[in-house]
Scaffold this motif. Structure first.
Motif, short mmCIF file in Angstrom:
data_model
loop_
_atom_site.label_atom_id
_atom_site.label_comp_id
_atom_site.label_asym_id
_atom_site.label_seq_id
_atom_site.Cartn_x
_atom_site.Cartn_y
_atom_site.Cartn_z
N ALA A 40 144.52 22.52 162.39
CA ALA A 40 145.48 22.66 161.30
C ALA A 40 144.94 21.92 160.08
O ALA A 40 143.72 21.74 159.94
CB ALA A 40 146.84 22.11 161.74
N GLN A 41 145.82 21.48 159.15
CA GLN A 41 145.35 20.77 157.95
C GLN A 41 144.68 19.45 158.33
O GLN A 41 144.99 18.85 159.36
CB GLN A 41 146.52 20.50 157.00
CG GLN A 41 147.00 21.73 156.25
CD GLN A 41 148.17 22.38 156.96
OE1 GLN A 41 148.44 22.08 158.12
NE2 GLN A 41 148.86 23.27 156.25
N SER A 42 143.78 19.02 157.43
CA SER A 42 143.09 17.73 157.56
C SER A 42 142.30 17.62 158.84
O SER A 42 142.04 16.52 159.34
CB SER A 42 144.10 16.57 157.46
OG SER A 42 144.80 16.61 156.23
N GLY A 43 141.93 18.75 159.43
CA GLY A 43 141.12 18.73 160.63
C GLY A 43 141.84 18.30 161.87
O GLY A 43 141.20 17.98 162.89
N THR A 71 134.06 15.91 155.69
CA THR A 71 135.09 16.91 155.42
C THR A 71 135.81 17.26 156.71
O THR A 71 135.25 17.14 157.81
CB THR A 71 134.47 18.16 154.80
OG1 THR A 71 133.52 18.71 155.73
CG2 THR A 71 133.79 17.84 153.47
N PRO A 72 137.10 17.72 156.61
CA PRO A 72 137.83 18.10 157.83
C PRO A 72 137.19 19.30 158.50
O PRO A 72 136.53 20.13 157.85
CB PRO A 72 139.23 18.43 157.31
CG PRO A 72 139.32 17.81 155.95
CD PRO A 72 137.93 17.83 155.40
N ALA A 73 137.38 19.41 159.79
CA ALA A 73 136.96 20.59 160.53
C ALA A 73 137.65 21.82 159.97
O ALA A 73 138.76 21.73 159.43
CB ALA A 73 137.26 20.41 162.01
N PRO A 74 137.05 23.03 160.08
CA PRO A 74 137.59 24.25 159.45
C PRO A 74 139.02 24.55 159.92
O PRO A 74 139.30 24.56 161.12
CB PRO A 74 136.62 25.34 159.89
CG PRO A 74 135.36 24.61 160.21
CD PRO A 74 135.78 23.28 160.77
#
Length: 860
Positions: free
Chosen positions: A806-809, A786-789
């Motif tokens: 930002a989005q998608s890590g 999963t992407p980073a927060p």
């Protein structure tokens, strides 16, 4: 000294994230909307983190965004703006006054209050005790000294904005800059050059002229050493160098004047301007605010071919250039005195020479109440056309007594010559009137002595209902025995050589007029200027004038111009009329422009039609070109003639180069010109294609190629320098660098600076930059894929924040010092709310401009 990097966090987020956080941050501004002058960070806001949840439903800690870019305690060097007006750079002190607010406050003392223009006598009684506390080292805020006053420090721009009620300020004129804030610049050497080679061959006779004009100087503190001269060479007259003037100058601030030692020209406001070698102390109108300054002349004329134009004053060559066929205008002439007619000499490619005179006298001598203008000159009379150089003393004074009356007067003394003048200027609702009377006496050895008077009447008016501007309307009548200083010196020179007085006579009456009329919308505008004069002991009247009408219809521009000039070859006056039609051939800013002109002259001057196509090339329009062709009809036994020519000019980063060539059945012509300037100072050497008397050296390390918005095509050179010319002395000048196109790993801490230089100063402006390392887009994933927060803070190994997820890590990480390393991702205050990711960046070619590297990393 502490400074913050110019790195606002929204630039590190994706567009959607930026929009979301910007909407939240706008609540900060709304919280302060009740007080328009209040700083934006006075209120703390709390973001709703439900909008920023992670995919697993876990919230993100974004408390650090509850405040803006807060300033930490320390000493800063900042631009000071009071009520929106720049006041210069100053050292300011910030201290933390409350543990509840992390933002430090600006400390004020007596010096800073005086700098922003506060009238200390208008402060409340308790402010005195507060200022004593500030002197003892206590931090005193502006609001505690002046009710309703605020101070807001922008940490990113290093700018202090101050709002002070008008009632607490001392009254000053608009545009006023406190003399204590004028900048004398740095120690530097400068050289401005202008070279022109002109060749023409007509009817089997060839001629070649070469001209090199130089303006060299050295600046040391407030002192300015200047040398202005020209080297002329021709196959008829040989080669000679003429020193126009060499002097040492400096500003005298408290007298609002300039001290000049050496060669210069007298102030022509009252008497005719003449050259001298000696000492002069004279008022400098540039030291007054913009609203209290004078005017400068514009030289207009017409050319039939690629012609050489000379501008002379009192026998000195001030300006020389090559112009294309058609009407021309010289509006960048630097006058050497406030008065003294300008002689304009037009040499056509076929050898024809025409001359005209541009009346250049001061407008009506009205001054504002309380203003005094003066000059005092002691030296040796200097004129290259006469062989005598007697001692000269001249003094003048003008003073505004009331809104209605200005009085002025002065006298000139030289061996065997004395003149005195008294006058008054009236500023009325019907216009400004001036009247003065000059009494002159000249003693001659072999001729009768001359004694006489000269009466001058002048008028200036802007007729508001019709928007008619009468710039100068002057009439002078001189009795038979009156001689001005220049005429007296010329006559005395002839008298000492026992040559007798020239048969041209002395001037009897002269009328000059300049009118500019803006017609109602859609009807264009016109101008007219001219002079008429007659002489004692000589018949006839010399009348010369220029007039023009301009308008446009849709995209078509048209001008009708008339002129009367003296043809030196035939010694006859030549009346000319010209119709010019112009239209752009396209909508692009650099599209070619077509100009068609038809002109007809009196006497032996043939009718002529000229077609010109002009345009520019390059992203900055650095290359300019024009093609022209003309046809003249048969006249006075001469056959018709067709001419074709071309002009090209290139403004390079270091110089301006231009050339012209033309050919017809009767003649051929060619010219090459180069101009520019060079400045040497402690920081190196900088070049410029254009140079004025007052300039700024911009220093911005690692920003080669960045555009400086103060000049067309002006960019930072490979050594981090740029010269900004045409600065206005004693007033605010704003210098700005456009960061567009900079390397991604180079950041400007500030893109704007302002400076108020003294006359002739070379100021040095350093734009601080940061080169924190490489920048990369890191795609950080958690071990489960999963992407980073989203919104998490990314830190380097030293704990410094380098980006935000930002989005998608993804994160734009700046300041990566090495090609391999580790970053820490922190999204909360709990012990398990962080992870670390190793990255490895690809190698880059150092010769190429930096770009983002995109790499992936697993956060463990």
């Amino acid at each position: 000294m502490q400074r913050s990097p110019f790195r606002p966090f929204p630039s590190q987020l994706s567009p959607i994230s930026t929009m979301v956080l910007s909407l939240f941050a706008s609540a900060n501004a709304w919280a302060a909307a009740g007080d328009p002058a209040a700083p934006l960070q006075v209120a703390e806001v709390e973001f709703n983190d439900q909008f920023l949840q992670r995919s697993r439903g876990e919230s993100v800690d974004i408390a650090r965004f509850n405040k803006g870019n807060v300033a930490l305690p320390g000493d800063y060097r900042a631009d000071i703006y009071a009520n929106g007006v720049w006041l210069g750079l100053a050292e300011i002190r910030l201290r933390e006054l409350s543990t509840e607010s992390p933002d430090a406050q600006v400390c004020f003392d007596r010096a800073l209050l005086e700098r922003i223009g506060v009238d200390l006598m208008k402060l409340p009684a308790k402010a005195g005790a507060r200022l004593l506390a500030a002197q003892a080292g206590e931090c005193v805020t502006l609001g505690s000294l002046i009710p309703d006053a605020t101070a807001s420090f922008d940490n990113g721009e290093q700018r202090l904005d101050i709002s002070v009620p008008q009632v607490a300020l001392a009254r000053t004129a608009r545009g006023y800059v406190e003399p204590a804030h004028w900048d004398d610049g740095v120690t530097a050497a400068r050289l401005q050059y202008d070279a022109n080679t002109y060749y023409a061959s007509a009817n089997g006779v060839s001629s070649a002229q070469t001209y090199v004009g130089v303006n060299a100087g050295i600046n040391m503190g407030p002192w300015r050493f200047r040398h202005n001269g020209s080297l002329s060479s021709s196959n008829q007259a040989g080669t000679h160098y003429q020193s126009v003037q060499t002097n040492l100058q400096r500003s005298i601030r408290h007298l609002k004047s300039q001290l000049t030692v050496g060669d210069a020209f007298t102030d022509g406001a009252l008497f005719d301007s003449v050259g001298f070698r000696g000492v002069q102390l004279a008022s400098d109108d540039r030291m007054y605010p913009d609203s209290q300054r004078g005017y400068a002349p514009i030289v207009r004329g017409m050319a039939n071919s690629n012609a050489r134009v000379e501008v002379r004053q009192n026998g000195n060559l001030l300006y020389e250039t090559t112009v294309a066929p058609g009407a021309f205008e010289i509006n960048d002439l630097y006058p050497t005195g406030y008065g003294g007619n300008l002689d304009v000499i037009i040499t056509e490619a076929d050898g024809t020479v025409r001359t005209s005179t541009v009346p250049y006298a001061a407008a009506v001598n009205a001054l504002r109440p309380g203003i005094t203008r003066f000059s005092a000159t002691l030296g040796q009379y200097r004129n290259p056309t006469v062989g005598i150089h007697p001692v000269l003393f001249q003094t003048t004074v003008q003073h505004g007594f009331t809104n209605l009356i200005t009085g002025y007067g002065g006298f000139v003394a030289s061996p065997d010559y004395l003149a005195a003048q008294l006058g008054v200027a009236l500023n009325t609702r019907y216009g400004a009137f001036g009247v003065d009377l000059t009494q002159a006496s000249a003693h001659l050895e072999h001729e009768p002595n001359r004694n006489g008077q000269s009466l001058r009447l002048s008028y200036s008016k802007l007729v508001e209902p019709s928007n008619t501007n009468l710039s100068i309307a002057a009439y002078r009548y001189s009795s038979r025995g009156y001689l001005g200083l220049a005429d007296a010196m010329a006559l005395r020179d002839l008298d000492e050589r026992s040559m007798g007085y020239a048969a041209s006579g002395t001037q009897r009456a002269r009328l000059q007029l300049t009118v500019n009329q803006q017609l109602p919308a859609g009807y264009g505008s016109f101008y007219m200027s001219g002079s008429s004069q007659n002489y004692w002991d000589r018949n006839g009247t010399d009348t010369q004038w220029q007039a023009g009408y301009s308008n446009s219809y849709k995209r078509l521009n048209y001008t009708m111009a008339f002129s009367r000039q003296l043809n030196t070859r035939s010694s006859k006056w030549d009346n000319r009329v010209m119709l010019t039609l112009g239209i752009p051939l396209g909508n692009h800013p650099q599209a070619p422009y077509s100009t068609t002109s038809l002109q007809s002259g009196s006497g032996s001057s043939p009718a002529m039609a000229t077609q010109t196509l002009a345009g520019s090339l390059g992203g900055d329009g650095a290359i300019g070109y024009s093609l022209n062709a003309s046809h003249s009809g048969a006249n006075a036994g001469a056959a018709s003639n067709t001419t074709a020519g071309a002009n090209v000019a290139y403004t390079a980063p270091f110089a301006s180069v231009s050339g012209s060539a033309s050919r017809s059945r009767n003649y051929s012509q060619g010219s090459i010109s180069v101009s520019g300037g060079v400045v040497g100072y402690a920081g190196g050497v900088a070049f410029t294609p254009t140079m004025s008397d007052t300039l700024a050296i911009v220093e911005a390390k690692d920003t080669a190629g960045a555009r400086v918005t103060n000049g067309s095509g002006l960019r930072i050179d490979p050594w981090g320098h740029a010269i900004v010319s045409s600065l206005s002395p004693f007033t605010r000048n704003q210098i700005e660098i456009d960061p567009k196109g900079l390397p991604i790993d180079v950041e400007l801490k500030s893109t704007q600076q302002s400076v108020a230089p003294t006359a002739g100063a070379i100021v040095r402006l350093r734009f601080e930059t940061e080169n924190p390392g490489r920048a990369a887009i890191l795609g950080i994933q958690m071990p489960n894929g999963t992407p980073a927060p989203f919104g998490a803070d990314v830190l380097d190994e030293q704990g410094k924040s380098i980006g935000t997820i930002a989005q998608s890590g993804r994160v734009i990480a700046r300041g990566l010092k090495s090609e391999t390393g580790r970053v820490i991702v922190n999204w909360g205050s709990d012990a398990g709310d962080h992870c670390s990711a190793d990255y490895s960046l690809p190698k880059i070619d150092k010769t190429m401009r930096a770009s983002y590297s995109v790499v992936s990393a697993i956060c463990r």
